[in-house]
Enzyme design. Structure first.
Site, PDB file in Angstrom:
ATOM      1  CE1 TYR A 157     -37.913 -58.196 -79.512  1.00  9.26           C
ATOM      2  CE2 TYR A 157     -37.396 -57.468 -81.735  1.00  9.26           C
ATOM      3  CZ  TYR A 157     -36.979 -57.893 -80.498  1.00  9.26           C
ATOM      4  OH  TYR A 157     -35.631 -58.026 -80.214  1.00  9.26           O
ATOM      5  CG  ASP A 249     -34.254 -64.686 -82.257  1.00 13.92           C
ATOM      6  OD1 ASP A 249     -35.118 -64.446 -83.119  1.00 13.92           O
ATOM      7  OD2 ASP A 249     -33.433 -63.822 -81.888  1.00 13.92           O
TER       8      ASP A 249
END
Length: 297
Positions: A157, A249
Site C-alpha cells: 500500500y 474496501d
C-alpha cells in the site's frame, strides 16, 4: 474501556442498495477489513486512528447482501500486528475467507504456521506515511524471505508519488506482489501520462497483481459514477486481465468526505471490466488462483 472514534470519521453504510449488476457465481471481495469490535479486540495503542466497530458478522451480512461468495480480509492498521480480529473472521467464515496479516520480523515459525493454518496467505507492507511510521527495509525484506516458503505474497500500500523511491526495493522482494488500489494514482493526471505509465511498467516487469479497488478513495468528481477513476481501472484490466483483483474496501477506513454505498460499488464493476470474460477473471478466476489455488469456485 473503549476509545471514541476519530473526529470526522464517517461510519460505513448500514443499508447498502441492492446492486443492479449481478456478480458471477463464486465472486470474491479481495479487499475488506474488520475493526474490532473494540470491546473484544482492542485497537493497537500506536494506531494513527480510532475507527467505528465493524464486526465479522456485519461483514458476512454484507457479503451475502451483495452476492459475494468469499472474502479476503486484510489486516487493518488500527490493529497493528495483533492479527486476532482478522484471524477470528477468517476462521469463522468456514473456508470462505482468506487473510492478509501484519507481522513483525521477530515472529516465530510456529506463529507463521498457525497463521497459515488459519487461512492467511499474505502480509501487508504499508508505506502511506500518514497511516504508519516508516519501517526499515531490511526488516521488511527479512519478513518477505520468511514467508516465501509458505507460498505467501506481499500486499503493498503506497501512493503514486512515492513509487519512484520504492520500486527498486519492491523489485527485490522474493515473493509475488499485490498492489492496493492501483497504487493510488492521481486521477487528475492523464491516464496515459508519465506517472501511471511508470506504475504499469513496474507491474509488467515483476510478478505483480493489481487491485482495481477504491474508486471512492481516488475520485475527485465523486459518486455515483466515479467517472474520473474509470479510465485508470479500465486500462489496468485491459493490460493485466489475468492479474487484476477487486474488493469493496469495506468498512472504508479514514473516509471523511463521503461514504460509499457498497451496492453502487458493485455496480461500478461493469464500467471497468466491460465483458463477461473480463468480469469473471477479475472477480472469480484471478482471486481463486491466488488465494484458493487448486479449488473451484
Amino acid at each position: 474501556m473503549t476509545a471514541p472514534k476519530t473526529p470526522g470519521w464517517l461510519d460505513w453504510c448500514a443499508t447498502p442498495s441492492t446492486p443492479d449488476f449481478r456478480l458471477p457465481p463464486g465472486a470474491v471481495d479481495a479487499h475488506c477489513h474488520v475493526f474490532g469490535p473494540q470491546a473484544e479486540f482492542p485497537f493497537a495503542p500506536e494506531r494513527k486512528y480510532t475507527p467505528c466497530d465493524a464486526s465479522k458478522d456485519q461483514l458476512f451480512a454484507l457479503r451475502d447482501h451483495l452476492g459475494v461468495a468469499r472474502n479476503v480480509v486484510v489486516q487493518a492498521t488500527c490493529h497493528g500486528a495483533d492479527n486476532s480480529a482478522m484471524v477470528d473472521a477468517v476462521r469463522a467464515a468456514g473456508g470462505r475467507a482468506r487473510g492478509v496479516a501484519t507481522v513483525r520480523p521477530g515472529i516465530g515459525d510456529a506463529e507463521l504456521r498457525e497463521l497459515d493454518a488459519a487461512g492467511v496467505r499474505g502480509v501487508r507492507f504499508n508505506f502511506v506515511k500518514r497511516l504508519v511510521d516508516a519501517s526499515p527495509r531490511e526488516e521488511l525484506t527479512a519478513i518477505a524471505r520468511r514467508i516465501a516458503p509458505l507460498g505467501w505474497h506481499v500486499v503493498l500500500y503506497f501512493e503514486a508519488a512515492d513509487l519512484p523511491e520504492l520500486e527498486d526495493f519492491f523489485g527485490t522482494l522474493p515473493v509475488p506482489l499485490v498492489i492496493d488500489h492501483m497504487g493510488r494514482p492521481d486521477v487528475t493526471k492523464p491516464v496515459h501520462g508519465a506517472e501511471f505509465d511508470r506504475f504499469l511498467r513496474f507491474a509488467g516487469r515483476h510478478d505483480v497483481w493489481v487491485k482495481v479497488s477504491c474508486p471512492e478513495r481516488l475520485t475527485v468528481t465523486g459518486p455515483p459514477a466515479y467517472a474520473d477513476v474509470v479510465p485508470f481501472a479500465r486500462r489496468v484490466v485491459a493490460e493485466f486481465g489475468d492479474r487484476v483483483l477487486w474488493g469493496t474496501d469495506w468498512p472504508h477506513p479514514n473516509l471523511k468526505h463521503h461514504m460509499p454505498d457498497d451496492g453502487l460499488l458493485v455496480d461500478h464493476v461493469p464500467r471497468i471490466a466491460e465483458t463477461p470474460e473480463a468480469q469473471r477473471k477479475l472477480l472469480v478466476d484471478n482471486p481463486m488462483r491466488l488465494y484458493w489455488p487448486g479449488e473451484t469456485a
